[in-house]
Structure formats: C-alpha cells, structure tokens
Motif scaffolding. Structure first.
Motif, PDB file in Angstrom:
ATOM      1  N   UNK A  59      -2.389  15.822  15.467  1.00  0.00           N
ATOM      2  CA  UNK A  59      -1.212  16.360  14.779  1.00  0.00           C
ATOM      3  C   UNK A  59      -1.319  16.207  13.274  1.00  0.00           C
ATOM      4  N   UNK A  60      -1.807  15.042  12.851  1.00  0.00           N
ATOM      5  CA  UNK A  60      -1.892  14.758  11.419  1.00  0.00           C
ATOM      6  C   UNK A  60      -2.765  13.539  11.215  1.00  0.00           C
ATOM      7  N   UNK A  61      -3.118  13.326   9.981  1.00  0.00           N
ATOM      8  CA  UNK A  61      -3.780  12.103   9.563  1.00  0.00           C
ATOM      9  C   UNK A  61      -2.902  11.447   8.514  1.00  0.00           C
ATOM     10  N   UNK A  62      -3.180  10.212   8.201  1.00  0.00           N
ATOM     11  CA  UNK A  62      -2.440   9.531   7.139  1.00  0.00           C
ATOM     12  C   UNK A  62      -3.458   8.955   6.164  1.00  0.00           C
ATOM     13  N   UNK A  63      -3.392   9.424   4.931  1.00  0.00           N
ATOM     14  CA  UNK A  63      -4.217   8.858   3.870  1.00  0.00           C
ATOM     15  C   UNK A  63      -3.480   7.649   3.317  1.00  0.00           C
ATOM     16  N   UNK A  64      -4.198   6.575   3.089  1.00  0.00           N
ATOM     17  CA  UNK A  64      -3.515   5.404   2.543  1.00  0.00           C
ATOM     18  C   UNK A  64      -4.449   4.581   1.664  1.00  0.00           C
ATOM     19  N   UNK A  65      -3.837   3.797   0.815  1.00  0.00           N
ATOM     20  CA  UNK A  65      -4.580   2.946  -0.111  1.00  0.00           C
ATOM     21  C   UNK A  65      -3.622   2.435  -1.173  1.00  0.00           C
ATOM     22  N   UNK A  66      -4.171   2.039  -2.292  1.00  0.00           N
ATOM     23  CA  UNK A  66      -3.334   1.554  -3.383  1.00  0.00           C
ATOM     24  C   UNK A  66      -2.915   2.726  -4.257  1.00  0.00           C
ATOM     25  N   UNK A  67      -1.633   2.801  -4.547  1.00  0.00           N
ATOM     26  CA  UNK A  67      -1.109   3.890  -5.370  1.00  0.00           C
ATOM     27  C   UNK A  67      -1.560   3.718  -6.818  1.00  0.00           C
ATOM     28  N   UNK A  68      -1.791   4.830  -7.482  1.00  0.00           N
ATOM     29  CA  UNK A  68      -2.107   4.833  -8.904  1.00  0.00           C
ATOM     30  C   UNK A  68      -0.941   5.511  -9.616  1.00  0.00           C
ATOM     31  N   UNK A  69       0.007   4.734 -10.117  1.00  0.00           N
ATOM     32  CA  UNK A  69       1.191   5.338 -10.741  1.00  0.00           C
ATOM     33  C   UNK A  69       0.881   6.180 -11.971  1.00  0.00           C
TER      34      UNK A  69
ATOM     35  N   UNK B 167       0.840  -1.198   0.000  1.00  0.00           N
ATOM     36  CA  UNK B 167       0.000   0.000   0.000  1.00  0.00           C
ATOM     37  C   UNK B 167       0.873   1.244   0.000  1.00  0.00           C
ATOM     38  N   UNK B 168       0.264   2.377  -0.229  1.00  0.00           N
ATOM     39  CA  UNK B 168       0.975   3.647  -0.196  1.00  0.00           C
ATOM     40  C   UNK B 168       0.285   4.546   0.826  1.00  0.00           C
ATOM     41  N   UNK B 169       1.029   5.465   1.398  1.00  0.00           N
ATOM     42  CA  UNK B 169       0.448   6.389   2.365  1.00  0.00           C
ATOM     43  C   UNK B 169       1.122   7.741   2.287  1.00  0.00           C
ATOM     44  N   UNK B 170       0.405   8.756   2.743  1.00  0.00           N
ATOM     45  CA  UNK B 170       0.974  10.097   2.777  1.00  0.00           C
ATOM     46  C   UNK B 170       0.444  10.834   4.005  1.00  0.00           C
ATOM     47  N   UNK B 171       1.348  11.414   4.796  1.00  0.00           N
ATOM     48  CA  UNK B 171       0.901  12.178   5.968  1.00  0.00           C
ATOM     49  C   UNK B 171       0.161  13.438   5.531  1.00  0.00           C
ATOM     50  N   UNK B 172      -0.906  13.743   6.226  1.00  0.00           N
ATOM     51  CA  UNK B 172      -1.712  14.934   5.941  1.00  0.00           C
ATOM     52  C   UNK B 172      -1.599  15.861   7.151  1.00  0.00           C
ATOM     53  N   UNK B 173      -0.534  16.658   7.188  1.00  0.00           N
ATOM     54  CA  UNK B 173      -0.308  17.519   8.353  1.00  0.00           C
ATOM     55  C   UNK B 173      -1.270  18.696   8.411  1.00  0.00           C
ATOM     56  N   UNK B 174      -1.937  18.988   7.322  1.00  0.00           N
ATOM     57  CA  UNK B 174      -2.923  20.056   7.316  1.00  0.00           C
ATOM     58  C   UNK B 174      -4.081  19.790   8.260  1.00  0.00           C
ATOM     59  N   UNK B 175      -4.273  18.533   8.619  1.00  0.00           N
ATOM     60  CA  UNK B 175      -5.332  18.173   9.557  1.00  0.00           C
ATOM     61  C   UNK B 175      -5.203  18.952  10.859  1.00  0.00           C
ATOM     62  N   UNK B 176      -3.983  19.208  11.277  1.00  0.00           N
ATOM     63  CA  UNK B 176      -3.760  19.949  12.513  1.00  0.00           C
ATOM     64  C   UNK B 176      -4.337  21.355  12.491  1.00  0.00           C
ATOM     65  N   UNK B 177      -4.450  21.934  11.307  1.00  0.00           N
ATOM     66  CA  UNK B 177      -5.017  23.280  11.171  1.00  0.00           C
ATOM     67  C   UNK B 177      -6.544  23.272  11.255  1.00  0.00           C
ATOM     68  N   UNK B 178      -7.128  22.084  11.107  1.00  0.00           N
ATOM     69  CA  UNK B 178      -8.583  21.946  11.153  1.00  0.00           C
ATOM     70  C   UNK B 178      -8.995  20.956  12.229  1.00  0.00           C
TER      71      UNK B 178
END
Length: 79
Positions: free
Chosen positions: A47-57, A19-30
C-alpha cells in the motif's frame, strides 16, 4: 483498514523517538517494481512505504507551507 492505524502508530512512535517520517503512497503505483527490487512475495499487498530518519529543518522543502481551504468551502452540512 488496520494498516492506517499501524502506519499512524509507527509515525507517532518515530516522533516520540526524535525521528521524522513521511508516508510514501506512490509506492503502491510501483508495487511490481518494488517487489522485484526488494524480493517481496506476491502474497503481500503493498500500500505504501514510510521514509524516516532525522529531520533537517533547514532543508528547502521543509519551509513550504500549504494553506488550507475553509471548512465551509469543502464541506456541505445537511440538517
């Protein structure tokens, strides 16, 4: 600072499971909006959320490559 290692370990685990993931630090602002929508207690710090799933290259956003400055242009070494 333990949260950094938990997030890093989680992201590495995602990769290990295909799987792939990316930290979403903008969550802290909301944080308050997120608390309301997800019914999260005030006792937790967001502090943050992490979006994850299958990457679409083939997704357009995945073809963007950012250059990096050289170390010499961003670090000052003192001896």
């Amino acid at each position: 600072m333990r949260h950094r290692y938990v997030a890093q370990t989680f992201l590495l685990s995602l990769t290990d499971h295909g799987l792939a993931g990316i930290p979403q630090t903008g969550l802290g602002f909301f944080a308050e909006t997120t608390r309301q929508v997800l019914n999260i207690s005030d006792e937790f710090k967001l502090l943050m959320g992490i979006s994850f799933g299958y990457a679409d290259p083939d997704a357009p956003g995945n073809s963007i490559r950012m250059g990096r400055d050289s170390i010499a242009s961003s670090v000052t070494f003192h001896q």
